[in-house]
Design a protein around this motif. Structure first.
Motif, PDB file in Angstrom:
ATOM      1  N   GLY A 130       0.821  -1.213   0.000  1.00 35.65           N
ATOM      2  CA  GLY A 130       0.000   0.000   0.000  1.00 35.65           C
ATOM      3  C   GLY A 130       0.849   1.255   0.000  1.00 35.65           C
ATOM      4  O   GLY A 130       0.590   2.198  -0.760  1.00 35.65           O
ATOM      5  N   TRP A 131       1.879   1.266   0.858  1.00 36.41           N
ATOM      6  CA  TRP A 131       2.746   2.457   0.947  1.00 36.41           C
ATOM      7  C   TRP A 131       3.491   2.679  -0.365  1.00 36.41           C
ATOM      8  O   TRP A 131       3.525   3.788  -0.888  1.00 36.41           O
ATOM      9  CB  TRP A 131       3.721   2.298   2.115  1.00 36.41           C
ATOM     10  N   LEU A 132       4.069   1.602  -0.912  1.00 36.53           N
ATOM     11  CA  LEU A 132       4.822   1.721  -2.163  1.00 36.53           C
ATOM     12  C   LEU A 132       3.924   2.128  -3.327  1.00 36.53           C
ATOM     13  O   LEU A 132       4.344   2.902  -4.199  1.00 36.53           O
ATOM     14  CB  LEU A 132       5.533   0.402  -2.482  1.00 36.53           C
ATOM     15  N   SER A 133       2.693   1.638  -3.335  1.00 36.20           N
ATOM     16  CA  SER A 133       1.756   1.982  -4.415  1.00 36.20           C
ATOM     17  C   SER A 133       1.447   3.473  -4.447  1.00 36.20           C
ATOM     18  O   SER A 133       1.061   4.007  -5.486  1.00 36.20           O
ATOM     19  CB  SER A 133       0.452   1.188  -4.260  1.00 36.20           C
ATOM     20  N   ASN A 134       1.612   4.151  -3.320  1.00 37.68           N
ATOM     21  CA  ASN A 134       1.336   5.587  -3.244  1.00 37.68           C
ATOM     22  C   ASN A 134       2.545   6.462  -3.577  1.00 37.68           C
ATOM     23  O   ASN A 134       2.440   7.690  -3.537  1.00 37.68           O
ATOM     24  CB  ASN A 134       0.810   5.950  -1.854  1.00 37.68           C
TER      25      ASN A 134
END
Length: 198
Positions: A130-134
């Motif tokens: 989730g963090w990397l996708s942002n």
């Protein structure tokens, strides 16, 4: 075993020797441009000097070959393109998510790629995804692309994050030095394409 700065010259001389020995089908690899580009960047003085020298060496060897084999063919191929680094990325994953291989999620990143493995901590794994996708400097490689480029095996990671053109991880587990140019971005990026002429 040869020092940098001597390798391409040695390849040129060895190529001439093999042509003298009537070796008609020959591949000669000049290897130093890659490192000059990595260290100095595109259109730097050293890059331009190396391109000039390399062009001269290729012409010299090609002309020499054709003088011995007038009906032969000379083909010149570059193996990949490269582009300047516009920004170094440090996600500080160790501080943010803990050390790799220690808490149920393993990860490894080199200059451009970050591989993630879920080793049993689904919650942390999903949190990292989730963090990397942002982040707007890269993207996860889709399953279709992974299949196309033979990256489906889990040994490459359960998920693979690739930086966008012009970004590079620094520091990373492959080398702590930040380079001025990189290759290995998505194959669709124009700057990654090679050259073929004959």
């Amino acid at each position: 075993k040869l020092k940098f700065g001597e390798r391409d010259y040695a390849a040129l001389e060895r190529g001439k020797e093999l042509i003298d020995d009537a070796v008609e089908n020959l591949i000669v690899a000049f290897t130093e441009l890659d490192w000059v580009f990595h260290v100095n960047g595109f259109r730097s003085t050293k890059y331009n000097q190396k391109i000039s020298t390399l062009t001269s060496q290729i012409k010299q060897l090609g002309d020499y070959y054709l003088s011995k084999f007038p009906d032969g063919e000379v083909v010149v191929v570059s193996d990949h393109g490269m582009t300047d680094t516009k920004e170094s990325i440090n996600f500080q994953l160790e501080k943010r998510f803990g050390m790799p291989f220690s808490n149920g999620v393993s990860y490894f990143y080199d200059s451009l790629y970050l591989s993630l493995w879920n080793d049993g901590n689904e919650k942390l794994f999903n949190k990292m995804i989730g963090w990397l996708s942002n982040q707007d400097c890269g993207h996860f490689i889709e399953d279709k692309e992974r299949e196309k480029y033979k990256l489906s095996d889990r040994n490459f990671g359960d998920k693979i994050y690739l930086l966008n053109e012009g970004f590079g991880f620094s520091p990373n587990y492959f080398g702590y030095r930040s380079l001025k140019a990189y290759h290995g971005y998505a194959p669709s990026v124009d700057s990654m394409k090679g050259v073929y002429c004959s």
